[in-house]
Design a protein around this motif. Structure first.
Motif, PDB file in Angstrom:
ATOM      1  N   GLU A  21       8.319   1.245   0.066  1.00 13.45           N
ATOM      2  CA  GLU A  21       8.626   0.544  -1.185  1.00 13.45           C
ATOM      3  C   GLU A  21       8.751  -0.960  -0.956  1.00 13.45           C
ATOM      4  O   GLU A  21       8.346  -1.762  -1.796  1.00 13.45           O
ATOM      5  N   LYS A  22       9.330  -1.359   0.181  1.00 11.64           N
ATOM      6  CA  LYS A  22       9.495  -2.781   0.475  1.00 11.64           C
ATOM      7  C   LYS A  22       8.151  -3.480   0.654  1.00 11.64           C
ATOM      8  O   LYS A  22       8.003  -4.663   0.332  1.00 11.64           O
ATOM      9  N   GLY A  27       7.215  -4.349  -4.340  1.00  8.42           N
ATOM     10  CA  GLY A  27       8.284  -4.820  -3.472  1.00  8.42           C
ATOM     11  C   GLY A  27       8.030  -6.228  -2.967  1.00  8.42           C
ATOM     12  O   GLY A  27       8.949  -7.066  -2.924  1.00  8.42           O
TER      13      GLY A  27
END
Length: 319
Positions: A21-22, A27
């Motif tokens: 997700e980052k 993200g």
């Protein structure tokens, strides 16, 4: 548990998922402004100095601090990151004199990273905290957390460090390229892709054949170590006409500088964002860029890059 760089599915997929997700576009969009501001501050300092080294003062500073900030690492000890990453990549290749000479850097980096799987040392909200959440949830062991953090740091630095070094030299030597990005900063991402193709930072990676296979008329025995030579693929004349030349209008979006398949670099979106931010800052603030001496190539057997690119710039005149 292995690392992201040295594991296969399904373990590999689980390790990549911890920071997926980052590193996804959504993200990364959250940190775009921060990275751009960091690039403009660094370039402003360099332009004020007029002379600097494109490796020591740019390539080994900007991406290292960006990744360390995103992980949430303390400032003290960051000087171990780039030498440690360089030594790690060298260790993937032949165990030669270069590797032996850089073992102290690898040891210092490994020892420091061994203390970083600790929430009290990590900035809240960073990648490091996400990794520690995975430990608390039972998805990672403490050792697995250290390996995961280290793998993302290593992979997140050396490709960008060495590609930026090559860009610094390119701009100084090819005034047509510099003039083009000055005229249209939207060309920065395209130029970064062509530099990645031409100066593929990580030459390749070794894999182990799980079974005997015939490839290109040669038999690869089961258990043999095979080099996936990305740098050679990126200069294949059957794919790229005049492959040894930077072409200002080439758009090599299918190059393999970031690998391919399940092990394609998960941080390539971040690398592209860093490069674009730095090039845009440089094109905005500097009028001219030139070499003040001969660039010095690095000797790492796995990483293609530079030890020094001495440069001089003149500031952009106010409108």
């Amino acid at each position: 548990m292995g690392s992201v760089l040295a594991s296969d599915p399904p373990e590999h997929n689980a390790l990549r998922g911890i920071l997926s997700e980052k590193l996804a576009p959504r993200g990364l969009a959250k940190v775009r402004d921060q990275i751009s501001a960091d690039a403009h501050r660094l370039v402003a300092d360099l332009v004020a100095r007029r002379t600097f080294d494109g490796v020591a003062d740019v390539a080994r500073v900007f991406p290292v601090n960006v990744v360390a900030d995103l992980v949430g690492l303390p400032v003290e000890g960051r000087e171990k990151l780039q030498p440690g990453a360089d030594a790690t990549f060298a260790g993937f290749g032949p165990f030669n004199d270069y590797v032996m000479a850089h073992l102290p850097h690898l040891q210092a980096y490994t020892e420091w990273m061994g203390t970083m799987a600790d929430r009290s040392k990590l900035t809240p909200g960073g990648w490091g905290e996400a990794v520690m959440d995975a430990v608390d949830e039972g998805r990672l062991t403490q050792l697995g957390a250290i390996k995961t953090l280290s793998a993302y740091l290593v992979a997140g630095m050396d490709t960008t460090v060495n590609a930026i070094s090559a860009l610094m030299r390119l701009f100084a030597e090819r005034q047509d390229v510099w003039a083009a990005v000055k005229a249209d900063q939207r060309l920065a991402p395209q130029f970064f892709e062509e530099v990645l193709r031409l100066e593929t930072p990580v030459v390749g990676f070794f894999r182990v054949a799980t079974r005997e296979i015939t490839f290109g008329g040669s038999v690869v025995p089961a258990g043999a170590k095979v080099l996936l030579h990305w740098a050679a693929a990126n200069r294949d004349p059957a794919k790229y006409p005049d492959p040894d030349t930077f072409h200002i209008d080439r758009k090599p979006l299918d190059h393999v500088a970031f690998g391919y398949g399940p092990h394609a670099c998960t941080g390539q979106g971040l690398a592209r964002m860093e490069a674009a931010a730095l090039l845009e800052a440089l094109a905005t603030q500097a009028s001219t860029i030139e070499l003040t001496g001969d660039p010095v190539r690095g000797r790492n057997p796995v990483v293609r890059g530079y030890e020094s690119v001495p440069l001089r710039v003149t500031p952009e005149k106010p409108a």
